[in-house]
Each structure stands twice: as C-alpha cells, then as structure tokens.
Design an enzyme around this catalytic site. Sequence first.
Site, PDB file in Angstrom:
ATOM      1  CG  ASP A 184      79.505   1.878 -28.732  1.00 40.76           C
ATOM      2  OD1 ASP A 184      80.345   1.031 -29.121  1.00 40.76           O
ATOM      3  OD2 ASP A 184      79.530   2.405 -27.595  1.00 40.76           O
ATOM      4  CG  ASN A 192      81.672  -4.600 -18.596  1.00 38.77           C
ATOM      5  OD1 ASN A 192      80.755  -5.320 -18.173  1.00 38.77           O
ATOM      6  ND2 ASN A 192      82.048  -4.586 -19.862  1.00 38.77           N
ATOM      7  CG  ASP A 201      78.629 -10.913 -19.945  1.00 39.18           C
ATOM      8  OD1 ASP A 201      79.174 -10.004 -20.611  1.00 39.18           O
ATOM      9  OD2 ASP A 201      79.214 -11.959 -19.601  1.00 39.18           O
ATOM     10  CD  GLU A 227      81.286  -1.190 -25.550  1.00 35.93           C
ATOM     11  OE1 GLU A 227      81.856  -2.304 -25.597  1.00 35.93           O
ATOM     12  OE2 GLU A 227      81.890  -0.133 -25.262  1.00 35.93           O
TER      13      GLU A 227
END
Lengths: 304, 129
Positions: A184, A192, A201, A227
Amino acid sequence: MNILIAEDDAPSRFMLQSLLTKWGYDVTVAADGDEAWKILCDPVHPLLVILDWLMPGIEGPEIVRRLRMKEGNNPHYVIIMTSGTSENSLALALDSGADDFITKPFNNSELRARVNVGCRITRLHEALAEKIYKLESATETIFELARTDELTGLHNRRSFNETFTLVLSSARRHGHPLSLISIDLDHFKTVNDTYGHTIGDMVLKEFSDLLKDMVRIEDVASRWGGEEFIIMLPNTASEAAAALAERIRSNFEQQPSSASPFAVTASFGVAQLQNGDDEDSLIRRVDDALYTAKREGRNRVVTV
Amino acid sequence: MTSRDQGQETIDIFDMDKFVHRNLGDLDLSRDVATIFLDSAPEYIKSIRNALDAFDSVALRQSAHKLKGAADNLALSSLSKIAGRIETIAQTGDFEINRQLLPELELQFDQAEIALKNFIVTSQEKVRL
C-alpha cells in the site's frame, strides 16, 4: 481468382487453361497428382481446384481427402473431372469430399457456370474466414483487456484471483512454497488531495513500472484497487519474498518521483502459504502483515 | 455407302464444329489444342503398347483412359470409343482381346491425325481468305 487445374492429358489441360484464362481467371496447372499435391502444400495456393479423377501419382479423390484433413477456416472448393464411365462416379467424387463434379468432355457453358459457382463460394469462404479471424483477435483483445488494469497495465484483481486459485492448488498438491506480497502506498490520499488525481495516477504508474521491472516473469504483479497492490510469487518462500519486497521498497524510496513534488514511500506485508490455508486466509494474513507495517511507522516490510 | 453415311463417318472421326464450339469458336485456340494433341497422342499409344507388353493392367487402364479423355475433348469419337473399350477390358485383365484391338486403335488414330492436320491447314486458309 486463381484456379488450380490438375490434369495429366496435355491437350485437355491446355484447353481448360485457355478457356479459364479467357473467362478472366488466373490459372495454375499441374500435370499429375503429385505435382498438384505439392502446389496445394505451399502456404499460398489456389483455393479453387479442378482435379482430374484418374491421374498418375495421387488420384483426384485422394487429394480431396488429404485436403479436407488439413484445411481450417478457409476451405478449398474442389471440382472433380472425369470421363464418367461408372454410374457411381458422382457419388464417389462427392463422398471423397469434392464440392462438385463435371464429366469430360465438358460442355463449356456448364463448365463456366460450375466454375462461377465455385468462385462465388470461395469468395464467401474467404470473407467468412476474414470475419472469423477478426472475431478471434477481437475476443483475444477483450479477454486481455478484461484481465488488465487500465491505468497501470498490471494484472487486475479478476486476473489475480483466477491465477491465484490455480497456483494455490498446484502449490498445495506439489508441496511447493508460495508467497504473497501486499503493498500500500503511504499517505497516498494526501498526494491526490494536494496535487490532484492526475499526479496521483502518474505516481501509481511509476510504481507499477517499477514492479514490472523488478518481479520475475512467473510472478503475478496486480493492482488490487486504489493504491493497493499484490504480488503472487510461485515457488518462493517468505524470506526470498521479503528480500524482494525490501528491494522494491528501497528502490521506490530512493528513486525521486518525476510526477510527485515530494517523496512517496510504500509499506509491505509478506506471507507464505501454510498448511490449512485457502485463498482467503492467506490474503488475510498478508493484509495483517501490511497493517502491522503501517502501524509500525510505514515505509517498511513486515513478514508474518 | 451413301453420302450421308460418309458424312456421318467423317463426323465420327472428327467433329470439327463440336470441337471449335468447345473452344468458344476460337480457331487459333482450336488449332493449338489439335497440335498439342498430335504431339501427345503417339506417346499415349506407345504407353498402351508398353503396358500390353508388360501385362500391366493398371498402366493399360490409365493410358487408355488418358487417350479416351483426350479424344473426347477433341471430338474424335471413333478413337475415343476404341480407347474406351480398351480401358474397360483392361479392368478385366484380358490382355489378349486388347492386343487384338491395338491395330484398330492405330487405324483410328491415323484417321484422326489426317482429319486434324487437314483442319489445321484449312482453318488457317479460311482466315487468310
């Protein structure tokens, strides 16, 4: 349209060739059955074939039988020619796999009509074969897309699950080790929220490219969602899996991201298949390891 | 023999109209096919003779079949008929009867040859006129 004529009698062969040429066909000729078969074994050869029944070498009906054995989506159209002495010839020619039959000496308007039918059917076969080919490649593409994560190009969750079931049962049957690495990205929500999803992204893509570079060909690196990533390592014990996880972790930490203005790190959990494990229990244990890594301060590898 | 019988006999040797029609009325093509036939047929007859000498019924049947097919295409019906008989008898394995048919076959071929050579020359003259 190219037509193969196999006829051992030279004047008949020349006459047939001349008539077909007059009618606008390209003509390939063979003087006996062996030569005809050789031409038909070339990768590119006429699909419309006119065969004399009785020839030196391989006879007409035998050539048709052999053709029918080896042909695929684009079948040949075969007209058998004979002087027709036996009443059964028609049935025998068709039973051997021929599409049509013409008796010698042929009436040329009948010959022309039969060749035209053959030409039409051959074109239909070709069009059909082309459609089948397109359909097959489209199916392959769809199948590929259905198993690939669009953003990262890694396996998606569906693909992982399908492979996982197979690999797990094989590992259990043969007593081979199998390990998972669960990953993770740390504080990814902040990336973000602060820089937007485009930057987020790009970070996901960079990390995925790193995974693709570092795993072996038999490993299955997948995006689990958001993620989160998961890697399946067949024939691998947890020590080796943890070593790989550590290399990925340190590489990612050291490689400054070109997308993100600040360094992103990742946390890793590692677990190995144990007796009594099924898919769910193994994934639960590797996730527990990942949460431990998070809890212990992130940017680290924890093995259970 | 009436003239009508003679006409029929000539047509049985070589039916020129049928042959030219089969070649879509193309005289050049007809002459080419006739020339190729005249080149090939002596070989076919030789194979028949060889097969008879060797008592090889398969080869006999094949070469008679080939000559019959060629004669049919050229509209040489008498020659086709005798070649067809040899082909049929070859399947019974009776070499003696076929040996007796050989002179008849050669005679029919000689007549066909004369008719075809005549056709090759006269059809060219027609074009010149």
